[in-house]
Write a protein that holds these residues in place. Structure first.
Motif, PDB file in Angstrom:
ATOM      1  N   PRO A  62       0.791  -1.233   0.000  1.00 35.94           N
ATOM      2  CA  PRO A  62       0.000   0.000   0.000  1.00 35.94           C
ATOM      3  C   PRO A  62       0.822   1.280   0.000  1.00 35.94           C
ATOM      4  N   ASP A  63       1.975   1.289   0.621  1.00 34.83           N
ATOM      5  CA  ASP A  63       2.764   2.516   0.738  1.00 34.83           C
ATOM      6  C   ASP A  63       3.801   2.690  -0.372  1.00 34.83           C
ATOM      7  N   CYS A  64       3.772   1.856  -1.371  1.00 33.35           N
ATOM      8  CA  CYS A  64       4.753   1.923  -2.451  1.00 33.35           C
ATOM      9  C   CYS A  64       4.329   2.974  -3.479  1.00 33.35           C
ATOM     10  N   SER A  65       5.172   3.963  -3.674  1.00 34.70           N
ATOM     11  CA  SER A  65       4.855   5.039  -4.612  1.00 34.70           C
ATOM     12  C   SER A  65       4.828   4.558  -6.059  1.00 34.70           C
ATOM     13  N   CYS A  66       5.398   3.412  -6.340  1.00 30.10           N
ATOM     14  CA  CYS A  66       5.437   2.880  -7.704  1.00 30.10           C
ATOM     15  C   CYS A  66       4.093   2.293  -8.139  1.00 30.10           C
ATOM     16  N   ASN A  67       3.171   2.104  -7.207  1.00 35.04           N
ATOM     17  CA  ASN A  67       1.863   1.563  -7.568  1.00 35.04           C
ATOM     18  C   ASN A  67       1.147   2.443  -8.581  1.00 35.04           C
ATOM     19  N   LYS A  68       1.359   3.746  -8.503  1.00 37.38           N
ATOM     20  CA  LYS A  68       0.671   4.673  -9.407  1.00 37.38           C
ATOM     21  C   LYS A  68       1.046   4.415 -10.858  1.00 37.38           C
ATOM     22  N   VAL A  69       2.341   4.263 -11.135  1.00 37.95           N
ATOM     23  CA  VAL A  69       2.763   4.049 -12.518  1.00 37.95           C
ATOM     24  C   VAL A  69       2.436   2.643 -13.005  1.00 37.95           C
ATOM     25  N   THR A  70       2.258   1.717 -12.095  1.00 42.32           N
ATOM     26  CA  THR A  70       1.965   0.335 -12.462  1.00 42.32           C
ATOM     27  C   THR A  70       0.474   0.085 -12.648  1.00 42.32           C
ATOM     28  N   GLN A  71      -0.361   0.972 -12.202  1.00 39.77           N
ATOM     29  CA  GLN A  71      -1.811   0.756 -12.274  1.00 39.77           C
ATOM     30  C   GLN A  71      -2.286   0.499 -13.711  1.00 39.77           C
ATOM     31  N   ASN A  75      -4.400  -2.876 -14.532  1.00 37.16           N
ATOM     32  CA  ASN A  75      -5.713  -2.809 -15.184  1.00 37.16           C
ATOM     33  C   ASN A  75      -5.721  -3.566 -16.507  1.00 37.16           C
ATOM     34  N   GLY A  76      -4.644  -3.435 -17.282  1.00 37.64           N
ATOM     35  CA  GLY A  76      -4.554  -4.149 -18.560  1.00 37.64           C
ATOM     36  C   GLY A  76      -4.545  -5.652 -18.378  1.00 37.64           C
ATOM     37  N   LEU A  77      -3.779  -6.126 -17.404  1.00 37.63           N
ATOM     38  CA  LEU A  77      -3.749  -7.566 -17.123  1.00 37.63           C
ATOM     39  C   LEU A  77      -5.111  -8.062 -16.651  1.00 37.63           C
ATOM     40  N   ALA A  78      -5.767  -7.291 -15.793  1.00 44.02           N
ATOM     41  CA  ALA A  78      -7.089  -7.690 -15.286  1.00 44.02           C
ATOM     42  C   ALA A  78      -8.107  -7.771 -16.421  1.00 44.02           C
ATOM     43  N   THR A  79      -8.065  -6.821 -17.324  1.00 45.14           N
ATOM     44  CA  THR A  79      -8.989  -6.833 -18.465  1.00 45.14           C
ATOM     45  C   THR A  79      -8.757  -8.071 -19.330  1.00 45.14           C
ATOM     46  N   THR A  80      -7.511  -8.352 -19.635  1.00 47.96           N
ATOM     47  CA  THR A  80      -7.177  -9.535 -20.434  1.00 47.96           C
ATOM     48  C   THR A  80      -7.568 -10.805 -19.698  1.00 47.96           C
ATOM     49  N   ALA A  81      -7.274 -10.869 -18.403  1.00 47.34           N
ATOM     50  CA  ALA A  81      -7.596 -12.050 -17.604  1.00 47.34           C
ATOM     51  C   ALA A  81      -9.100 -12.303 -17.569  1.00 47.34           C
TER      52      ALA A  81
END
Length: 159
Positions: A62-71, A75-81
């Motif tokens: 939750p506290d990882c600032s890199c989550n923003k750029v990875t979102q 989302n793309g993986l979730a859509t494909t999955a």
């Protein structure tokens, strides 16, 4: 003018290359065997039971600032999955000996084997154009299973 150019180059270097972090900071994944990794992952996160088949397992903190750029990647993986009737799980690897960098992802096949483990992307900002996990998932759907662990990359990761 020369001082301004030199300052600009140094500032660019600082704000780009200095922010790139190794995904596998300790080098423990460089020689990892996919089968051994699958067993260790199963023991650490699924109480020794088989990994979920046909799944995307997202590891974030939750506290990882890199989550923003990875979102974008998540989302793309979730859509494909979802289109492929694959499960999507979200986990936090607190004090994990195996998953030492986040955000990261595991993709499993119909036999619960690891198709991919590693970061969602690489490079500055882990941009959408460097979507390693999405490329592997797209290839898996087309019938090409990679069974790979990606460790030797730099990008935005938290340890």
């Amino acid at each position: 003018m020369i001082a301004w150019v030199a300052f600009t180059i140094l500032a660019f270097r600082y704000f780009t290359y200095e922010r790139l972090i190794d995904f596998d900071v300790n080098g423990q994944l460089l020689e990892a065997n996919v089968d051994t990794f699958r067993k260790q992952l199963s023991q650490e996160f699924f109480a020794g039971l088989a990994l979920p088949a046909n799944s995307i397992i997202n590891f974030t903190e939750p506290d990882c600032s890199c989550n923003k750029v990875t979102q974008i990647h998540i989302n793309g993986l979730a859509t494909t999955a979802n289109k492929q009737n694959m499960s999507v799980l979200n986990m936090q690897p607190k004090n994990s000996q195996l998953v030492t960098s986040t955000p990261s992802v595991v993709i499993t096949d119909s036999n619960s084997d690891v198709v991919y483990f590693g970061p969602y992307g690489a490079g500055l900002g882990c941009s959408n154009t460097d979507g390693l996990a999405q490329t592997v998932l797209d290839n898996y759907i087309k019938g090409f299973a990679a069974n790979m662990i990606v460790a030797d990359v730099k990008g935005c990761y938290c340890h």
